[in-house]
Design a protein around this motif. Structure first.
Motif, PDB file in Angstrom:
ATOM      1  N   LEU A  21       0.833  -1.210   0.000  1.00  0.00           N
ATOM      2  CA  LEU A  21       0.000   0.000   0.000  1.00  0.00           C
ATOM      3  C   LEU A  21       0.867   1.260   0.000  1.00  0.00           C
ATOM      4  O   LEU A  21       0.588   2.222  -0.718  1.00  0.00           O
ATOM      5  CB  LEU A  21      -0.948  -0.016   1.204  1.00  0.00           C
ATOM      6  N   LEU A  24       2.333   1.562  -3.455  1.00  0.00           N
ATOM      7  CA  LEU A  24       1.309   1.937  -4.441  1.00  0.00           C
ATOM      8  C   LEU A  24       0.979   3.423  -4.303  1.00  0.00           C
ATOM      9  O   LEU A  24       0.803   4.123  -5.309  1.00  0.00           O
ATOM     10  CB  LEU A  24       0.042   1.100  -4.249  1.00  0.00           C
ATOM     11  N   ARG A  25       0.937   3.893  -3.035  1.00  0.00           N
ATOM     12  CA  ARG A  25       0.625   5.293  -2.829  1.00  0.00           C
ATOM     13  C   ARG A  25       1.699   6.174  -3.467  1.00  0.00           C
ATOM     14  O   ARG A  25       1.395   7.147  -4.154  1.00  0.00           O
ATOM     15  CB  ARG A  25       0.531   5.573  -1.311  1.00  0.00           C
ATOM     16  N   MET A  27       3.628   5.365  -5.909  1.00  0.00           N
ATOM     17  CA  MET A  27       3.527   5.228  -7.379  1.00  0.00           C
ATOM     18  C   MET A  27       2.411   6.115  -7.924  1.00  0.00           C
ATOM     19  O   MET A  27       2.536   6.711  -8.985  1.00  0.00           O
ATOM     20  CB  MET A  27       3.291   3.759  -7.771  1.00  0.00           C
ATOM     21  N   ASN A  28       1.290   6.185  -7.157  1.00  0.00           N
ATOM     22  CA  ASN A  28       0.185   7.060  -7.576  1.00  0.00           C
ATOM     23  C   ASN A  28       0.627   8.511  -7.572  1.00  0.00           C
ATOM     24  O   ASN A  28       0.331   9.271  -8.505  1.00  0.00           O
ATOM     25  CB  ASN A  28      -1.013   6.895  -6.628  1.00  0.00           C
ATOM     26  N   ARG A  31       3.204   9.134 -10.495  1.00  0.00           N
ATOM     27  CA  ARG A  31       2.928   8.334 -11.707  1.00  0.00           C
ATOM     28  C   ARG A  31       3.449   8.980 -12.998  1.00  0.00           C
ATOM     29  O   ARG A  31       4.084   8.331 -13.826  1.00  0.00           O
ATOM     30  CB  ARG A  31       1.437   8.008 -11.825  1.00  0.00           C
ATOM     31  N   MET A  61       1.106  -1.976 -14.453  1.00  0.00           N
ATOM     32  CA  MET A  61       0.923  -0.563 -14.788  1.00  0.00           C
ATOM     33  C   MET A  61       1.878  -0.127 -15.898  1.00  0.00           C
ATOM     34  O   MET A  61       1.871   1.042 -16.306  1.00  0.00           O
ATOM     35  CB  MET A  61       1.181   0.292 -13.533  1.00  0.00           C
TER      36      MET A  61
END
Lengths: 82, 571
Positions: A21, A24-25, A27-28, A31, A61
């Motif tokens: 998590l 991923l955060r 990466m968001n 991005r 992704m």
């Protein structure tokens, strides 16, 4: 490419799914820059499962992922390879 | 919270109500947090990771972290990447289709039942009937080969059976030629090939070119053979040389004329073959001479044969106009040259004959007077011995002169057309008679006479004339031999002609005078000894009877005269 921004995420001691998590955060958040090859995420982890879950997600992704097994931890690099 | 109307009871109530409300809200929060945790776990499972552990995040931390928001953001990125990939794939598919259709070879995908799964534009253009809109689902053998089933030459049959690619280098379909390659494309779980790709390369143009080349080769070989036949049938000898003067081709006539084998000729260079070529004509062999050379006379000596050849030569060029050799044609002109010489001699004799006849006629009368008066004077007894001796000399010389005149007249007569009927004589008998006349002479000089006759040697000539000729030649032989030696007289036939040969063992005739011995007034004897008319008269007579006379002599080895006369009367 020397002007690539390198963001280090030290998640040593953390386990899944928290590790995932967190990554991923990040990466968001980055991005667009990761996609453009301007930023690389360099993750330090000692949780073995993470070396599977993070690369799998990142590849879905469309990011380049490299995993290196260093002496006491793993280093996962996300973003265009130099 | 104060309630002025309700007082304490009302305040208690309110407090209870609030407590209940707080508990309800707390319960709701717990439910919502559980719901969020469950949904988060569901999403984490989709992401391929473990569910959240309660000790990892409490509800507050969970809400602060916003895992659903994080995963939603991640999904957004995954979808974005998927869409890009789908777009790339779609583009790649279109490109592939374009390549599939634009390629210069026909491509089909065929399944196990030999139905066409896919075929490109080139394949349609090459092998599909224009009226057919869609061939997918049709049998390939029906559409491409117009057959009721796969043919024996079908490579797809082999590929389905063996699982290996098959190449058929040439197959004919619908009046076109193809090279076919089938490769396995898909296999089932058992490894059995279920689909093959068949690639058809149209080789019709190449095949036609090959056929044309074949046809041209055939034409070329036929022409070559025709040319070889023409060259072989030529009566003239033909030689072809390369740029280094080596003989590379020779025809039958050449070998016949030269009396050599093909191997012998092809081991020589042209200038070695014609080694007797006069120095001034040597350019005929020069491969760099770009012009043709004509009628070059070259003597050719080989073993004991001596020929005179008339040689023509033309340069040989390749397609780029480079000199690559020469072509030589030649013929044997030995006989022709000989006939020319005889004709020339005959003409000369005729001219001298006419002149002689005139002179003889004019001189005969005065000589007759000189002789007559000299003899008359001799009868006069008053003359002294010395005067009589001188008169004897005058009479003698006048008589000798008269004899020369008679000879000239005889000669003149022989060169004129006689028109008299041609008689036939027995040559053997005439030779016998002539030898008999000379027997005393042969014996006194110790000359041996040998003869070798054929039976029935009839010659078309007057016997007196033949006797005159034989006497003349035999007297020459006797004179050449002086004492001893031998004379051989033979007869033989050559075709329908009779050859009489008189050969002596005398000193022979020097080569420098050999061509002149038949000339009138040519003599090797002392002045007054011979007239130089004997052999020219013989030659004249023989010509008159359509015969010929030849002489062969080598110094020190005697001389041989051959008289050739017709055996039968010619029309």
């Amino acid at each position: 490419m020397s002007d690539v921004q390198k963001i280090e995420l030290d998640i040593l001691g953390q386990v899944c799914p928290a590790c995932l998590l967190v990554v991923l955060r990040e990466m968001n958040t980055h991005r667009q820059r990761i996609k453009n090859g301007e930023t690389q995420l360099i993750i330090k982890t000692d949780h073995r499962d993470t070396t599977r879950t993070i690369p799998e997600s990142a590849r879905k992704m469309g990011y380049d992922v490299k995993v290196r097994n260093l002496e006491t931890y793993y280093e996962i690099t996300i973003g265009k390879n130099e | 919270m104060n309630n002025p109307a309700g007082g304490k009871v009302g305040g208690k109530k309110t407090a209870n109500a609030l407590k209940e409300e707080v508990q309800r809200l707390r319960d709701e929060n717990v439910r919502y947090a559980r719901y969020i945790r469950e949904k988060t776990n569901q999403l984490l499972e989709v992401m391929g990771t473990l569910p959240l552990r309660p000790e990892e995040f409490d509800d507050r931390e969970l809400l602060t972290l916003d895992p659903i928001g994080i995963i939603a953001g991640s999904f957004e990125q995954v979808f974005e990447y998927l869409n890009e990939t789908i777009s790339d794939l779609s583009q790649a598919r279109d490109e592939l289709q374009a390549i599939f259709d634009a390629t210069g070879v026909g491509i089909s995908i065929i399944d196990q039942d030999f139905t066409i799964v896919k075929c490109n534009e080139k394949q349609r253009e090459l092998l599909v009937d224009k009226q057919l809109d869609n061939v997918c689902g049709s049998y390939c053998y029906e559409v491409y080969c117009l057959k009721n089933g796969p043919g024996l030459d079908c490579p797809a049959v082999d590929t389905f059976a063996t699982g290996r690619p098959v190449v058929v280098s040439e197959v004919r379909k619908k009046d076109k030629y193809f090279q076919l390659v089938t490769t396995p494309y898909a296999k089932d779980a058992n490894g059995q090939v279920t689909r093959v790709i068949e690639v058809a390369l149209d080789i019709t143009a190449r095949k036609k070119a090959e056929e044309e080349e074949q046809r041209q080769r055939g034409y070329y070989l036929a022409e070559k053979s025709k040319l070889a036949s023409v060259l072989q049938s030529l009566s003239e000898g033909l030689l072809v040389t390369d740029s280094r003067n080596r003989i590379i081709s020779v025809n039958g006539a050449a070998l016949q004329i030269l009396d050599l084998s093909q191997k012998q000729v092809q081991e020589l260079r042209i200038n070695e073959l014609f080694a007797e070529c006069p120095a001034e004509a040597m350019t005929i062999f020069d491969v760099d001479t770009p012009q043709a050379c004509q009628n070059v006379e070259i003597p050719h000596r080989y073993q004991d044969r001596e020929l005179l050849l008339s040689v023509n030569s033309v340069p040989l060029f390749d397609g780029d106009n480079n000199l690559i050799g020469r072509v030589f044609t030649f013929r044997d002109i030995t006989e022709e040259k000989h006939r020319q010489e005889v004709l020339h001699r005959t003409e000369k004799l005729a001219a001298v004959g006419q002149l002689s006849a005139g002179i003889a006629h004019e001189l005969n009368t005065p000589l007759g007077s000189i002789l007559g008066y000299a003899r008359l004077l001799l009868k006069n007894n008053q003359l002294s011995t010395q005067q009589k001796d001188r008169l004897h000399v005058i009479a003698e010389q006048a008589k000798k002169s008269s004899e020369i005149i008679q000879g000239l007249l005889k000669f003149a007569r022989t060169t004129e057309p006689t028109g008299q009927p041609v008689s036939v004589c027995d040559a053997t008998a005439v030779i016998g008679e002539t030898l008999k006349i000379l027997t005393a002479e042969f014996e006194s000089r110790g000359i041996e006479i040998r003869t070798d006759f054929i039976p029935d040697a009839d010659a078309t000539i007057d016997e007196k004339k033949l006797e005159q000729i034989l006497l003349n030649i035999l007297l020459n032989s006797i004179q050449a031999l002086q004492k001893g030696g031998s004379i051989l007289v033979t007869t033989q036939t050559s075709g329908n002609r009779l050859q009489l040969t008189i050969t002596d063992t005398g000193p022979g005739i020097p080569p420098e005078i050999l061509p002149r011995i038949f000339d009138p007034f040519f003599t090797t004897k002392e002045v007054g000894e011979g007239t130089g008319l004997g052999l020219s008269i013989c030659s004249g007579i023989i010509n008159e009877y359509d015969g010929s006379i030849d002489v062969f002599s080598e110094p020190g080895k005697g001389a041989s005269f051959t008289i050739t006369l017709p055996m039968e009367q010619t029309e």
